[in-house]
Design a protein around this motif. Structure first.
Motif, PDB file in Angstrom:
ATOM      1  N   GLY A 172       0.816  -1.214   0.000  1.00  0.00           N
ATOM      2  CA  GLY A 172       0.000   0.000   0.000  1.00  0.00           C
ATOM      3  C   GLY A 172       0.845   1.256   0.000  1.00  0.00           C
ATOM      4  O   GLY A 172       0.523   2.244  -0.681  1.00  0.00           O
ATOM      5  N   VAL A 173       1.932   1.257   0.778  1.00  0.00           N
ATOM      6  CA  VAL A 173       2.818   2.423   0.844  1.00  0.00           C
ATOM      7  C   VAL A 173       3.553   2.619  -0.483  1.00  0.00           C
ATOM      8  O   VAL A 173       3.682   3.732  -0.991  1.00  0.00           O
ATOM      9  N   ARG A 174       4.043   1.492  -1.059  1.00  0.00           N
ATOM     10  CA  ARG A 174       4.780   1.596  -2.331  1.00  0.00           C
ATOM     11  C   ARG A 174       3.908   2.167  -3.455  1.00  0.00           C
ATOM     12  O   ARG A 174       4.411   2.823  -4.367  1.00  0.00           O
ATOM     13  N   SER A 175       2.632   1.892  -3.385  1.00  0.00           N
ATOM     14  CA  SER A 175       1.730   2.340  -4.468  1.00  0.00           C
ATOM     15  C   SER A 175       1.241   3.776  -4.274  1.00  0.00           C
ATOM     16  O   SER A 175       0.477   4.290  -5.089  1.00  0.00           O
ATOM     17  N   LEU A 176       1.669   4.441  -3.193  1.00  0.00           N
ATOM     18  CA  LEU A 176       1.242   5.825  -2.944  1.00  0.00           C
ATOM     19  C   LEU A 176       1.680   6.741  -4.078  1.00  0.00           C
ATOM     20  O   LEU A 176       2.805   6.645  -4.567  1.00  0.00           O
ATOM     21  N   ARG A 177       0.796   7.622  -4.484  1.00  0.00           N
ATOM     22  CA  ARG A 177       1.115   8.637  -5.481  1.00  0.00           C
ATOM     23  C   ARG A 177       0.919  10.018  -4.854  1.00  0.00           C
ATOM     24  O   ARG A 177       0.004  10.220  -4.058  1.00  0.00           O
ATOM     25  N   HIS A 178       1.794  10.940  -5.230  1.00  0.00           N
ATOM     26  CA  HIS A 178       1.704  12.289  -4.682  1.00  0.00           C
ATOM     27  C   HIS A 178       0.359  12.912  -5.032  1.00  0.00           C
ATOM     28  O   HIS A 178      -0.091  12.861  -6.175  1.00  0.00           O
ATOM     29  N   LYS A 179      -0.264  13.539  -4.063  1.00  0.00           N
ATOM     30  CA  LYS A 179      -1.625  14.065  -4.211  1.00  0.00           C
ATOM     31  C   LYS A 179      -1.630  15.408  -4.935  1.00  0.00           C
ATOM     32  O   LYS A 179      -2.431  15.657  -5.827  1.00  0.00           O
ATOM     33  N   GLY A 180      -0.732  16.288  -4.502  1.00  0.00           N
ATOM     34  CA  GLY A 180      -0.714  17.634  -5.060  1.00  0.00           C
ATOM     35  C   GLY A 180      -1.820  18.494  -4.492  1.00  0.00           C
ATOM     36  O   GLY A 180      -2.673  18.038  -3.710  1.00  0.00           O
TER      37      GLY A 180
END
Length: 828
Positions: free
Chosen positions: A494-502
Motif C-alpha cells: 500500500g505504501v509503495r503504491s502511494l502517489r503524490h496528491k498535489g
C-alpha cells in the motif's frame, strides 16, 4: 584543572563504542580542543589533554560557552550519540562569575537531555549550583588546586547519576544490567521488550517525571503568630531541595485564617531564587477563626488550576503540604475529598493544638499525617515527610511520579508524561499524516521510503501494531485505515503504491482534525478504548494556511501522541505546538535527510506504552471481574413526552444486561429539562430487582428549555462522586449514557470537557431533533454519538451501545499498567 581532567579520563572506558570525550576551553568565547569523535583511544585523548595550554582572555562568558557546547559539541556531526539514547554529560569547571546570562543556555542544555555537573571556586559556587541539573551535582572548593580533594566524591556522584540516567535502549532481549558506571556506560542499540518486574516499573515512575507542582498551605491564624517564623523556615528548606524552573518543579504558597490568600501561584515564579526571596519575606497574616475547609477548597478551585500554573492535565504530580496549628472551625471533609478526587496528594503536619483525626482525614492516608509538639520541631519530621512522599509514589498514583529531595537527572524526553509501561505485549496504532501539497512533490518519494522503513521495523498483526496512512493538502485523503490491512506485506504494498496528491493551500489543521474524527475511531480500527497507544507521525513540508491549535489540542485531549517532522520550509514553532511535547518536533533540511532522524523517531515510538490519562484516579487493586458505574441522563423536556416510554424501556433492557451487585455494576438515573433531578444514585440500590422497579416507576418530568450543559455539570458534581456511590477513586470505569431529543439551550462544551477530564466515558444517543454535532462534542469520541430517527428505534442501537460499554468495562489500574516494559529498558 588539566590534571583533574586527565584523572577523570583515566576512569573512562574510551573506545569507539563505549565512552567518548570532548574538551572545550572558554573565556570571552569558546574553543573546542577536540570533539567527541576526534579520538577513539584513551592514549590519544590523554596526549591531547596533556598538551592543553591556557587560553587567557576576558570577560568570562559562561553563558555563551554553554550555548556553544549545545550547538556545536552535543551534535551528531561532532560525535554525540544523543539520538541513540546515550547519556550526555557536561562537566563545567568555572573559576569566576559569568559576565553574561547563563539561565537561557542552561535551560536549553537541560531540555536537550544533558546532565550538567559543575565544580566552582569561592567566586563561582552559587552560579555553578544554578547551572547544574541539581544543586547536589555541584561542588565547591576554595581554589582549583584543591580539586584532588573532591575528585573521588565527584566520580562517585557521576557514577550514581549514570546508574539513574538510563538510555532508552537495553543491552539485548531479556538482559538487564542493574548498574552502569564510568567503565560501562554504552548500551547496544537493540530495542526489545523484556520480562517485567513490579519494582522496576515502580522505579520507572520516578525516572519518568522531572516535575511536580507543590502548594504549601500555611495556617496564619492568631494561634500560630509565635511559630510562624519556624513554618516559614521549614518551607524555605523544602524549596531548597526542589529543582525550580518553568519546566521542572513549580511552587505556590497560600496562607489562611478566616479566609485564604495566595502569596504567589504556581506560575508566578520560574526561578528558585525568586521563590526563596518571597518565602523569606512572608509576614504572618493573623485573624480568626481557622477555616481549614475553606482554605482547602480555595486551593482546589484557585491554585490547582491551569490558569494558576497547575500542570495536572499534563500528568505532573500535584502535592499539597498543609501546616495547621489548630482545629478547623468549618468542615474539612468535602473539600479534602474534592482535592483527592482531583488527584492531589495531601500531606498534613500539625501541632499539639491540632486535631489529629482531622489531619488524618485530610491527608492522602491517615498514616501520612505528621505531628510535632510545636512548629519549632518541624526539622525533626522533615525527612519523614520526604519518606512519606516517596512511599505514596511507590504505592502508585494516577499520575507519573517523582520525589522531593532526591536527585532528579535530566534525560532524553522519549517518554511523555502520562504514559506508563509494563507488560510483555507491544501494541500500537500508528497513523502517518503526509504533506502531499505541491511543495512536497520532489520530496514525496523520500517521505514514502521513510514510511516504508518505519513500517519494516514495526510488528504488524491484527493484535499487535496497526498502521494507517493519510495524505493531505487542501483536504485529506485516507489511503488505508488501521483495520484495512493485517499483514506487513499488504501495508508495504500500500505504501509503495502511494502517489503524490498535489494541491494547495496546505491545511494542516484540517488534516489533523480529519485524522482525529475519521481515523482514530473504533470503526476505523483504533483500539484507543482498549488502552492501546495512539501515535500520529506528521511529515509537513510547509507552514499551514489554517489554524492548527484547536485540532492539535483536540488530538492531545484524545490521548494521541503526536510527533512532527518538518523541513526547512516548515514553521518549527507550529510543529512544536502540534507535537505532544515541543521536544517531539524534529527538523531536517530536506526530506531526503529523513534517515538521519529515523532511529530517534523509532525509539520514541517504540518507547510508548499504555497511556494512562493523567486525570485517572489512584487505584491499587486489580479486578478479575469487570465493574462499572453507569449513569443514565434522560431528556425529560416537553419535546420527549411521547417518546419517554421508549427511553424508559431502553434503559430497562440495558440494565437487564448488567451484573448488579454491591461489588459489581452500579446504576444511577437522572432526568432533566430546565434543571436536573436524580431518581436514584449509584449507591441507592444494590439489586437488579430494586433498580428495575424504580425504572418502571419513572414518570416524564416535562419542562423547558432543554439545558443539557447544566445537566452534564450536575451529574459531574453530584453523581460521579464518592458520596453518591461512585468508585472512580478505586479505578472503576465511569460511564455516562445520555439520551437527548433536542438541541441544548445552553452551552455544553465546558461541562462535557469537565466530565472527560474527570475520566468519565460519555456516550450520546439522539433523535432527528437533536444536534448531531453537539452530541459528538459531548461524547468521549465522535464515533460514540449514535442517532435514531425516533426513540422508538432505540432497540436498533442497543447492541452497539452495549458493545461500547463492555469495551470500557475492564478497569484500568494505574499501578498495574500494560505495555512495553520500558522500566527494564532504563535498567539495561
Amino acid at each position: 584543572m588539566r590534571d583533574f581532567v586527565q584523572k577523570l579520563v583515566e576512569q573512562f572506558n574510551t573506545e569507539a563504542n563505549r565512552d567518548r570525550v570532548s574538551v572545550v576551553q572558554y573565556s570571552r568565547d569558546a574553543e573546542a580542543n577536540f570533539y567527541l569523535n576526534s579520538y577513539t583511544t584513551k592514549g590519544e585523548i590523554l596526549n591531547s589533554v596533556r598538551a592543553l595550554r591556557h587560553r587567557g582572555g576576558r570577560p568570562l562568558n559562561t553563558g555563551a560557552a554553554l550555548q556553544y557546547v549545545r550547538d556545536n559539541v552535543f551534535t551528531a556531526s561532532a560525535g554525540s550519540r544523543r539520538q541513540e539514547g546515550v547519556p550526555q554529560i557536561l562537566i563545567l569547571l568555572s573559576g569566576g562569575r559569568s559576565s553574561d546570562n547563563v539561565d537561557v543556555p542552561t535551560s536549553a542544555l537541560k531540555k536537550s537531555g544533558i546532565s550538567i555537573f559543575g565544580i566552582g571556586t569561592r567566586n563561582s559556587s552559587r552560579e555553578v549550583q544554578r547551572i547544574a541539573n541539581d544543586p547536589t551535582y555541584a561542588q565547591s572548593i576554595n581554589e582549583f588546586s584543591d580539586l584532588p580533594s573532591v575528585q573521588q566524591q565527584f566520580i562517585s556522584s557521576l557514577n550514581n547519576v549514570l546508574g539513574e540516567v538510563k538510555p532508552m535502549t537495553p543491552t539485548g532481549p531479556g538482559k538487564t544490567d542493574s548498574h552502569t558506571s564510568l567503565e560501562d556506560s554504552r548500551p547496544s542499540p537493540s530495542l526489545q521488550s523484556v520480562p517485567c518486574r513490579l519494582d522496576a516499573c515502580t522505579r520507572l515512575q520516578t525516572l519518568i517525571s522531572d516535575a511536580e507542582d507543590v502548594v504549601f498551605l500555611l495556617d496564619g491564624s492568631d494561634g500560630t503568630r509565635s511559630s510562624f517564623p519556624a513554618m516559614r523556615d521549614f518551607v524555605e528548606r523544602l524549596v531548597e531541595r526542589l529543582n525550580v524552573s518553568e519546566n521542572r518543579d513549580r511552587v505556590s504558597v497560600v496562607q489562611y485564617s478566616r479566609d485564604p490568600e495566595a502569596h504567589f501561584y504556581l506560575n508566578t515564579y520560574s526561578r528558585k531564587e525568586d521563590v526563596l526571596d518571597t518565602v523569606r519575606g512572608l509576614r504572618h497574616k493573623g485573624g480568626r477563626p481557622l477555616n481549614t475547609g475553606a482554605a482547602l477548597q480555595y486551593a482546589r478551585d484557585s491554585v490547582f488550576t491551569a490558569s494558576s500554573g497547575s500542570r495536572r492535565v499534563e500528568g505532573v504530580p500535584q502535592l499539597l503540604i498543609l501546616l495547621s496549628g489548630g482545629k478547623s472551625f468549618d468542615n474539612v471533609d468535602t473539600p479534602a475529598s474534592s482535592l483527592k478526587e482531583l488527584g492531589v496528594l495531601i500531606f498534613a503536619i500539625g501541632t499539639r493544638n491540632s486535631d489529629s483525626r482531622e489531619l488524618q482525614g485530610i491527608s492522602h492516608a491517615p498514616r501520612y499525617a505528621l505531628s510535632v509538639s510545636d512548629f519549632a520541631d518541624l526539622p525533626s519530621v522533615q525527612q519523614q515527610l520526604f519518606n512519606n512522599i516517596d512511599t505514596v509514589f511507590v504505592e502508585g498514583t494516577s499520575i507519573p511520579t517523582t520525589t522531593i529531595g532526591k536527585k532528579k537527572p535530566n534525560r532524553l524526553p522519549l517518554l511523555p508524561l502520562g504514559f506508563y509501561v509494563c507488560s510483555d505485549a507491544q501494541r500500537r496504532d500508528v497513523v502517518f499524516l503526509l504533506d502531499g501539497s505541491d511543495a512536497t512533490r520532489n520530496g514525496f518519494p523520500a517521505m514514502k521510503e521513510f514510511v516504508q522503513r518505519m513500517v519494516d521495523r514495526l510488528d504488524i498483526a491484527e493484535d499487535r501494531d496497526r498502521v494507517s496512512v493519510v495524505q493531505y493538502s487542501r483536504d485529506a485523503e485516507v489511503h488505508f485505515y488501521l483495520n484495512t490491512y493485517t499483514t506487513k506485506e499488504d501495508i508495504l504494498d500500500g505504501v509503495r503504491s502511494l502517489r503524490h496528491k498535489g494541491g494547495r493551500p496546505l491545511y494542516t489543521g484540517a488534516g489533523l482534525q480529519y485524522v482525529r474524527d475519521n481515523v482514530f475511531t473504533a470503526s476505523s480500527g483504533s483500539r484507543r478504548l482498549e488502552g492501546v497507544p495512539q501515535i500520529l507521525v506528521l511529515l509537513s513540508g510547509g507552514r499551514s494556511s489554517d489554524n492548527v491549535d484547536a485540532a492539535a489540542s483536540s488530538l492531545k485531549e484524545l490521548g494521541v501522541l503526536t510527533f512532527g517532522i518538518g523541513s526547512r520550509g516548515s514553521d518549527s514553532r507550529e510543529l512544536q505546538r502540534i507535537s505532544y511535547d515541543p521536544n517531539y518536533a524534529l527538523t531536517v533540511s530536506d526530506f531526503s535527510e529523513l534517515p538521519n532522524v529515523q532511529e530517534q523517531l523509532l525509539a520514541s515510538v517504540k518507547a510508548v506504552a499504555i497511556p494512562v490519562t493523567p486525570t485517572l484516579p489512584t487505584a491499587t487493586a486489580e479486578y478479575t471481574t469487570p465493574r462499572k458505574d453507569v449513569v443514565f441522563l434522560l431528556d425529560g423536556s416537553d419535546g420527549t413526552r411521547n417518546s419517554f416510554p421508549a427511553m424508559r424501556d431502553f434503559v430497562q433492557r440495558v440494565v437487564e444486561q448488567f451484573d448488579i451487585e454491591a461489588n459489581k455494576d452500579r446504576v444511577s438515573v437522572v432526568q432533566y429539562s430546565r434543571d436536573a433531578e436524580v431518581h436514584f444514585y449509584l449507591n441507592s440500590h444494590t439489586t437488579k430487582g430494586e433498580i428495575l422497579n424504580s425504572l418502571r416507576a419513572l414518570r416524564h418530568r416535562g419542562g423547558r428549555p432543554l439545558n443539557t450543559g447544566a445537566a452534564l455539570q450536575y451529574v459531574r458534581d453530584n453523581v460521579f462522586t464518592a458520596s453518591s456511590g461512585s468508585r472512580r477513586l478505586e479505578g472503576v470505569p465511569q460511564i455516562l449514557i445520555l439520551l437527548s431529543g433536542g438541541r441544548s439551550s445552553d452551552n455544553v462544551d465546558a461541562a462535557a470537557s469537565s466530565l472527560k477530564e474527570l475520566g468519565v466515558f460519555t456516550l450520546g444517543i439522539g433523535s432527528r431533533a437533536s444536534d448531531s454535532r453537539e452530541l459528538q462534542r459531548i461524547s468521549t469520541d465522535p464515533s460514540y454519538a449514535l442517532s435514531v430517527t425516533d426513540f422508538s428505534e432505540l432497540p436498533n442501537v442497543q447492541a452497539q451501545l452495549l458493545a461500547s460499554v463492555q469495551a470500557v468495562a475492564v478497569p484500568v489500574t494505574p499501578t498495574s499498567p500494560t505495555g512495553m516494559c520500558m522500566a527494564e529498558l532504563y535498567e539495561s
